[in-house]
Design a protein around this motif. Structure first.
Motif, PDB file in Angstrom:
ATOM      1  N   PRO A  84       0.823  -1.208   0.000  1.00 32.00           N
ATOM      2  CA  PRO A  84       0.000   0.000   0.000  1.00 32.00           C
ATOM      3  C   PRO A  84       0.864   1.267   0.000  1.00 32.00           C
ATOM      4  CG  PRO A  84      -0.774  -1.544   1.661  1.00 32.00           C
ATOM      5  CD  PRO A  84       0.543  -2.057   1.153  1.00 32.00           C
ATOM      6  N   THR A  85       0.372   2.318  -0.634  1.00 28.24           N
ATOM      7  CA  THR A  85       1.101   3.577  -0.754  1.00 28.24           C
ATOM      8  C   THR A  85       1.552   4.109   0.601  1.00 28.24           C
ATOM      9  OG1 THR A  85      -0.132   4.109  -2.750  1.00 28.24           O
ATOM     10  CG2 THR A  85       0.963   5.936  -1.632  1.00 28.24           C
ATOM     11  N   GLU A  86       0.685   4.072   1.600  1.00 30.65           N
ATOM     12  CA  GLU A  86       1.035   4.593   2.918  1.00 30.65           C
ATOM     13  C   GLU A  86       2.207   3.826   3.526  1.00 30.65           C
ATOM     14  OE1 GLU A  86      -2.074   3.579   2.065  1.00 30.65           O
ATOM     15  OE2 GLU A  86      -2.995   5.537   1.765  1.00 30.65           O
ATOM     16  N   THR A  87       2.217   2.517   3.330  1.00 24.47           N
ATOM     17  CA  THR A  87       3.306   1.694   3.844  1.00 24.47           C
ATOM     18  C   THR A  87       4.605   2.026   3.123  1.00 24.47           C
ATOM     19  OG1 THR A  87       1.742  -0.064   4.359  1.00 24.47           O
ATOM     20  CG2 THR A  87       4.079  -0.674   4.258  1.00 24.47           C
ATOM     21  N   LEU A  91       8.092   3.358   4.897  1.00 23.80           N
ATOM     22  CA  LEU A  91       9.326   2.584   4.799  1.00 23.80           C
ATOM     23  C   LEU A  91      10.387   3.227   3.914  1.00 23.80           C
ATOM     24  CD1 LEU A  91       7.791  -0.973   4.500  1.00 23.80           C
ATOM     25  CD2 LEU A  91       8.787   0.107   6.526  1.00 23.80           C
ATOM     26  N   GLY A  92      10.052   4.324   3.238  1.00 23.87           N
ATOM     27  CA  GLY A  92      11.028   4.985   2.380  1.00 23.87           C
ATOM     28  C   GLY A  92      11.205   4.291   1.048  1.00 23.87           C
ATOM     29  N   ILE A  93      10.133   3.656   0.560  1.00 23.42           N
ATOM     30  CA  ILE A  93      10.173   3.068  -0.767  1.00 23.42           C
ATOM     31  C   ILE A  93       9.103   3.726  -1.612  1.00 23.42           C
ATOM     32  CG2 ILE A  93      11.119   0.862   0.014  1.00 23.42           C
ATOM     33  CD1 ILE A  93       8.387  -0.365  -0.159  1.00 23.42           C
ATOM     34  N   THR A  94       9.244   3.666  -2.904  1.00 22.07           N
ATOM     35  CA  THR A  94       8.243   4.254  -3.779  1.00 22.07           C
ATOM     36  C   THR A  94       7.474   3.151  -4.484  1.00 22.07           C
ATOM     37  OG1 THR A  94       9.778   4.397  -5.630  1.00 22.07           O
ATOM     38  CG2 THR A  94       9.608   6.332  -4.211  1.00 22.07           C
ATOM     39  N   ASN A  95       6.251   3.465  -4.836  1.00 21.98           N
ATOM     40  CA  ASN A  95       5.385   2.539  -5.545  1.00 21.98           C
ATOM     41  C   ASN A  95       4.633   3.366  -6.568  1.00 21.98           C
ATOM     42  OD1 ASN A  95       3.845   0.392  -6.337  1.00 21.98           O
ATOM     43  ND2 ASN A  95       2.988  -0.035  -4.320  1.00 21.98           N
ATOM     44  N   ASP A  96       4.838   3.066  -7.854  1.00 16.59           N
ATOM     45  CA  ASP A  96       4.203   3.854  -8.909  1.00 16.59           C
ATOM     46  C   ASP A  96       2.692   3.803  -8.844  1.00 16.59           C
ATOM     47  OD1 ASP A  96       6.656   4.620  -9.887  1.00 16.59           O
ATOM     48  OD2 ASP A  96       6.765   2.959 -11.312  1.00 16.59           O
ATOM     49  N   ALA A  97       2.144   2.717  -8.385  1.00 17.11           N
ATOM     50  CA  ALA A  97       0.699   2.587  -8.205  1.00 17.11           C
ATOM     51  C   ALA A  97       0.461   1.715  -6.986  1.00 17.11           C
ATOM     52  CB  ALA A  97       0.059   1.970  -9.446  1.00 17.11           C
TER      53      ALA A  97
END
Length: 111
Positions: A84-87, A91-97
């Motif tokens: 999930p985006t919030e997670t 955690l300092g990681i990115t997620n495009d979607a």
């Protein structure tokens, strides 16, 4: 830091594709394999599509791997795990979607 490539020496990622769980019971064995990938001197790509369960020890393993790779100037990316985006932000990681169709990439490299 980003890997530099020349036509004669393309940068290829060292793959790490664990299977099963990434939990307190398995992190020691997973760390040995992951640390060996980091030691190869090239970007590390963690393909977590074969992971069925992750606990906080598994998350800690990924964070330590990111820090270790950054310490030796290597990129570290993660794919195949829906986060999930919030997670991701926490955690300092990115997620495009924020869905499983798009991989999450661990960030923290300065370059």
């Amino acid at each position: 830091m980003t890997a530099t490539t020349t036509p004669d020496t393309p940068a290829t990622a060292a793959p790490w594709a664990p299977q099963g769980t990434l939990t307190i019971d398995t992190v020691t064995e997973h760390w040995a394999a992951l640390h060996a990938c980091i030691g190869q001197g090239q970007p590390v790509r963690a393909d977590l599509a074969g992971i069925t369960r992750v606990d906080t020890a598994g998350i800690q393993l990924l964070l330590v791997a990111r820090r270790t790779a950054a310490g030796v100037g290597q990129d570290f990316s993660v794919s195949g795990l829906a986060v999930p985006t919030e997670t991701c932000e926490l955690l300092g990681i990115t997620n495009d979607a924020a869905n499983a169709a798009h991989p999450a990439t661990v960030v923290g490299q300065e370059g």
